[in-house]
Design an enzyme around this catalytic site. Structure first.
Site, short mmCIF file in Angstrom:
data_model
loop_
_atom_site.label_atom_id
_atom_site.label_comp_id
_atom_site.label_asym_id
_atom_site.label_seq_id
_atom_site.Cartn_x
_atom_site.Cartn_y
_atom_site.Cartn_z
N GLY A 12 26.49 7.96 -50.35
CA GLY A 12 25.05 8.12 -50.59
C GLY A 12 24.25 7.08 -49.84
O GLY A 12 23.15 6.70 -50.26
N ASP A 65 30.77 15.56 -48.26
CA ASP A 65 30.38 15.88 -49.62
C ASP A 65 31.35 15.15 -50.52
O ASP A 65 32.58 15.35 -50.44
CB ASP A 65 30.48 17.39 -49.84
CG ASP A 65 30.05 17.82 -51.23
OD1 ASP A 65 30.08 16.99 -52.16
OD2 ASP A 65 29.70 19.00 -51.40
N VAL A 66 30.85 14.29 -51.41
CA VAL A 66 31.75 13.44 -52.19
C VAL A 66 32.60 14.22 -53.18
O VAL A 66 33.56 13.69 -53.75
CB VAL A 66 30.98 12.32 -52.94
CG1 VAL A 66 30.36 11.35 -51.95
CG2 VAL A 66 29.95 12.91 -53.89
N SER A 146 24.15 4.26 -64.47
CA SER A 146 22.74 4.40 -64.84
C SER A 146 22.55 3.91 -66.26
O SER A 146 23.45 4.00 -67.10
CB SER A 146 22.30 5.87 -64.76
OG SER A 146 21.04 6.07 -65.37
N TYR A 159 23.18 14.35 -66.63
CA TYR A 159 23.15 13.13 -65.83
C TYR A 159 23.75 11.93 -66.58
O TYR A 159 24.70 11.29 -66.10
CB TYR A 159 21.72 12.82 -65.41
CG TYR A 159 21.60 11.60 -64.51
CD1 TYR A 159 21.99 11.68 -63.18
CD2 TYR A 159 21.12 10.39 -64.98
CE1 TYR A 159 21.90 10.57 -62.34
CE2 TYR A 159 21.02 9.29 -64.17
CZ TYR A 159 21.42 9.38 -62.85
OH TYR A 159 21.33 8.28 -62.03
#
Length: 278
Positions: A12, A65-66, A146, A159
């Site tokens: 990213g 693409d991870v 996060s 998320y």
């Protein structure tokens, strides 16, 4: 102590927090490979990084693409080759979610997409980079999680759930890979000013006001706030730090998650936000 000469992969890394981390590392002489899905974005980022590199630092990119294991394995190999055969660190910044709303209306495809990007992507980087660093005698892996993993963020859908998985994955890997001198830590950013959250941070609005009421330190976070901690965790100063999940959030984790209802209630209705589906 310095990261000069180290080989580091940043997933990213074409924008946002990832690009900020890459800037910090290449500016101190690291050999940085940024990874992502869009070649034009990565090429521009690598060019910018090359211009600010100091102390022999260099930059390149790998399109991947991870969630694609072969692509992640190739990116790990490219990062090591770019640094002369060594991979000293990885920072996994690739992540996100394309959906917010009540869990009773969560589309299965959006769930799968978030799991693939946030959790599977981190796991694949750990699997391949961890093995390479273990064979080489050590290294440092930094996952980006996060605050939504620790403090419930209503209507954030998959998320926060997937980021909680990142936290545990990094702690599990730290325990397993410690005997090979591979350190694994995790950073939990709060609200950081990036393009992804510009709708919140870009202007005065009720959601931003609510965020700010939950942050003891009176400002929105900046990319550099996260990049500085990532640099510390990659660098030699943190050689006895592993298995840690560290918040960079202005103290937001002491309070509660944000209230998105001013934005979401017009779309889902008050009943929808409490789980009632027609």
């Amino acid at each position: 102590m310095s990261v000069a000469g180290m080989g580091v992969l940043v997933t990213g890394g074409g924008s946002g927090i990832g690009l900020g981390v890459a800037r910090r590392l290449v500016g101190e002489g690291a050999h940085v490979t940024v990874c992502g899905r869009t070649e034009t974005t990565l090429s521009a980022a690598a060019g910018e990084l090359a211009e600010i590199a100091t102390a022999g630092g260099t930059a390149t990119y790998a399109v991947a693409d991870v969630a694609d294991e072969d692509a992640v394995a190739a990116a790990v190999t490219r990062a090591a080759e770019h640094a002369g055969g060594r991979l000293d660190g990885v920072v996994t910044c690739a992540g996100g979610s394309g959906w917010v709303g009540p869990i009773t209306q969560l589309p299965l495809e959006e769930w799968h997409n978030a799991v693939a990007t946030n959790l599977t992507g981190t796991m694949l980087a750990l699997k391949h980079a961890g093995a390479l660093m273990a064979r080489a005698g050590g290294g440092s892996f930094v996952g980006i999680s996060s605050i939504a993993s620790s403090n419930t963020h209503r209507w954030f859908g998959p998320y926060g759930v997937t980021k909680a998985g990142v936290d545990h994955l990094c702690q599990l890997a730290a325990d397993e890979l410690g005997p090979s001198n591979v350190r694994v830590n995790c950073i939990r950013p709060g609200l950081i000013r990036t393009a992804m959250v510009e709708a919140i941070t870009g202007s005065d609005n009720p959601v931003r006001d609510d965020y700010e009421s939950c942050i003891p330190l009176p400002r929105i976070g900046e990319v550099d706030d996260v990049a500085e901690l990532a640099r510390f965790l990659i660098g030699p100063e943190s050689s006895w730090v592993t298995g840690q999940v560290i918040n960079v959030d202005g103290g937001h984790s002491l309070r509660r998650g944000p209230d998105l209802s001013p934005w979401l209630e017009p779309a889902y209705g008050a009943d929808g936000l409490r789980g009632i589906v027609d």
